[in-house]
Design a protein around this motif. Structure first.
Motif, PDB file in Angstrom:
ATOM      1  N   GLY A 163      -4.414   5.637 -15.140  1.00  0.00           N
ATOM      2  CA  GLY A 163      -4.465   5.352 -13.712  1.00  0.00           C
ATOM      3  C   GLY A 163      -4.970   3.960 -13.428  1.00  0.00           C
ATOM      4  O   GLY A 163      -5.752   3.386 -14.182  1.00  0.00           O
ATOM      5  N   THR A 164      -4.490   3.417 -12.337  1.00  0.00           N
ATOM      6  CA  THR A 164      -4.922   2.100 -11.890  1.00  0.00           C
ATOM      7  C   THR A 164      -4.798   2.035 -10.384  1.00  0.00           C
ATOM      8  O   THR A 164      -3.874   2.621  -9.793  1.00  0.00           O
ATOM      9  CB  THR A 164      -4.081   0.981 -12.529  1.00  0.00           C
ATOM     10  N   ALA A 165      -5.713   1.330  -9.753  1.00  0.00           N
ATOM     11  CA  ALA A 165      -5.729   1.271  -8.294  1.00  0.00           C
ATOM     12  C   ALA A 165      -4.493   0.588  -7.722  1.00  0.00           C
ATOM     13  O   ALA A 165      -4.162   0.782  -6.556  1.00  0.00           O
ATOM     14  CB  ALA A 165      -6.989   0.546  -7.820  1.00  0.00           C
ATOM     15  N   VAL A 166      -3.784  -0.196  -8.529  1.00  0.00           N
ATOM     16  CA  VAL A 166      -2.577  -0.832  -8.008  1.00  0.00           C
ATOM     17  C   VAL A 166      -1.560   0.230  -7.595  1.00  0.00           C
ATOM     18  O   VAL A 166      -0.800   0.043  -6.633  1.00  0.00           O
ATOM     19  CB  VAL A 166      -1.980  -1.823  -9.038  1.00  0.00           C
ATOM     20  N   LEU A 167      -1.557   1.370  -8.270  1.00  0.00           N
ATOM     21  CA  LEU A 167      -0.662   2.467  -7.897  1.00  0.00           C
ATOM     22  C   LEU A 167      -1.093   3.101  -6.579  1.00  0.00           C
ATOM     23  O   LEU A 167      -0.271   3.328  -5.687  1.00  0.00           O
ATOM     24  CB  LEU A 167      -0.632   3.526  -8.998  1.00  0.00           C
ATOM     25  N   ASP A 168      -2.378   3.404  -6.462  1.00  0.00           N
ATOM     26  CA  ASP A 168      -2.882   4.020  -5.231  1.00  0.00           C
ATOM     27  C   ASP A 168      -2.651   3.128  -4.021  1.00  0.00           C
ATOM     28  O   ASP A 168      -2.210   3.582  -2.962  1.00  0.00           O
ATOM     29  CB  ASP A 168      -4.380   4.303  -5.364  1.00  0.00           C
ATOM     30  N   VAL A 169      -2.944   1.852  -4.196  1.00  0.00           N
ATOM     31  CA  VAL A 169      -2.885   0.929  -3.066  1.00  0.00           C
ATOM     32  C   VAL A 169      -1.437   0.626  -2.662  1.00  0.00           C
ATOM     33  O   VAL A 169      -1.104   0.595  -1.480  1.00  0.00           O
ATOM     34  CB  VAL A 169      -3.665  -0.359  -3.385  1.00  0.00           C
TER      35      VAL A 169
END
Length: 324
Positions: free
Chosen positions: A299-305
Motif C-alpha cells: 500500500g501507498t498513499a498515492v493510491l488513496d489520494v
C-alpha cells in the motif's frame, strides 16, 4: 466540505474505474511525479494507527489517509481497518472532502491487485484461489473476477465456518460474474490447479505451499505489510520469472515476504520491478505462458489520494454526498 460515505461511493464508483486510476497512480509514482513519505506507524495497546500523506505534483493533489488496524474490532461490530481519507483544496489549502477511508482502502487495494493481475496473469486464466476472508477479501475477489473471465474460485480461510459463510455471501454478491465460488476443502489441490493465487492475510507464516504452484501461475501477496509478516513462500519469490512491487521504497522496508528472501540472498533488490514500470513499458509484462509472475503490495498513499480525488471529482459532478 464534502462528506462521502461508503454507500455514497458505491452508488457510482466502480472497480474498473479504480483499477484504471491505480495504474495511473503508480505510473506517476514510478515517474517520480509524486511526493509520498513512508507512512508513520504508531503501535497502540489494541492495534496500530497509520498516517499516510501524498502529493501528486503535476496536478497539485494533496491528501492524507488516517487508518487504524484493530483486529478485535469485529467483536464490537466495527471494521478491523477503520479509516478516513481527507483531500485538500489546491486553491485554499482547506480540507475539501472527507471520504470513508475503510471503503477507499478496500477499493484501491482490490484495484491494485486487479491492476497487477490484469498486467501479469495469463489472458486465459480460469481458476483462482483467494486465501483470507477478512475485511479486504471482498474487493480482492471482485478485482480478480473483473479482470479475468474466471470459471472457478476457491476461497480459503483458517476458520472454516467463517469461510463458508463468507463464500455464500460472495456467491450472492457476485452472481453476475457466473463464476463457481466455493470454499476450499483441499487447499493444496486448489493451489495446484490455480492460474491466479491471491493471499490477503496478516499471517506470520506462509499461507500456501509454493512447491505446488504450476508454471504460468500469477501470485498476489496483498495482506502482509510488516517485516514480521510472511504469507508468500520464499521459494515462490526465488523462482518467479517476473517480480513486481507496488513501490520499492515501501516493500523493501515493510514486507517480510520480500525482505527475508533478499536477506537470505535468494534474490536481490535489482530483481524487482514496480507496477508503474509495467504501465510505462508493457513489454516488461509476461512474455510467455509458462512464466510464474509475482506481485507484492504493502500500500501507498498515492493510491488513496489519487483514487480519493477521482471519487471526489465524480461525486461533485453527480451531486452525491453531504456538503457541510
Amino acid at each position: 466540505m464534502l462528506i462521502l460515505t461508503a454507500k455514497d461511493i458505491e452508488k457510482f464508483y466502480t472497480m474498473p474505474e479504480a483499477i484504471a486510476v491505480d495504474k495511473q497512480a503508480l505510473k506517476i509514482y514510478t515517474e517520480g511525479k509524486s511526493d509520498v513519505p513512508l507512512r508513520i506507524n504508531f503501535d497502540m495497546q489494541k492495534g496500530q494507527c497509520l498516517f499516510m500523506p501524498a502529493h501528486i505534483k503535476g496536478k497539485d493533489i494533496v491528501g492524507i489517509k488516517i487508518v487504524s488496524v484493530f483486529p478485535d474490532n469485529p467483536k464490537l461490530g466495527k471494521p478491523s481497518v477503520p479509516a478516513q481519507v481527507m483531500m485538500i483544496d489546491p486553491q485554499t489549502g482547506e480540507v475539501c472532502a472527507v471520504l470513508d477511508g475503510t471503503f477507499v482502502t478496500q477499493l484501491r487495494t482490490g484495484a491494485v491487485q486487479g491492476a497487477a493481475t490484469d498486467l501479469l496473469a495469463r489472458k486465459d486464466s480460469k481458476r483462482a484461489v483467494l486465501i483470507g476472508t477478512g475485511g479486504q477479501a471482498t474487493s480482492q475477489l471482485e478485482a480478480m473476477l473483473t479482470v479475468r473471465p474466471l470459471t472457478d474460485v476457491a476461497i480459503f480461510g483458517l476458520d472454516a465456518n467463517k469461510g463458508k459463510q463468507f463464500t455464500e455471501l460472495m456467491k450472492k454478491r457476485f452472481e453476475h460474474f457466473s463464476a463457481n465460488l466455493y470454499f476450499s476443502e483441499n487447499l493444496d489441490e486448489d493451489i495446484y490447479q490455480a492460474d491466479i493465487i491471491t493471499s490477503v492475510t496478516t499471517s506470520k507464516e506462509v499461507t500456501f505451499n509454493g512447491d505446488l504452484v504450476k508454471p504460468g501461475a500469477h501470485i498476489n501477496g496483498v495482506g502482509a505489510y510488516m517485516p514480521d509478516m510472511h504469507e508468500i513462500p520464499s521459494n515462490i519469490v526465488e523462482k518467479a520469472d517476473i517480480r513486481v512491487l507496488d513501490t520499492k521504497d515501501g516493500v523493501f522496508v515493510e514486507a517480510g515476504d520480500i525482505i527475508d528472501p533478499i536477506e537470505q540472498k535468494l534474490v536481490s533488490k535489482d530483481d524487482f520491478l514496480e507496477l508503474g514500470d509495467l504501465v510505462l513499458n508493457p513489454q516488461l509484462c509476461r512474455q510467455n505462458e509458462q512464466q510464474i509472475t509475482l506481485f507484492k503490495t504493502v500500500g501507498t498513499a498515492v493510491l488513496d489520494v489519487y483514487v480519493g480525488y477521482d471519487i471526489y471529482l465524480k461525486a461533485k459532478e453527480k451531486g452525491i454526498g453531504l456538503n457541510i
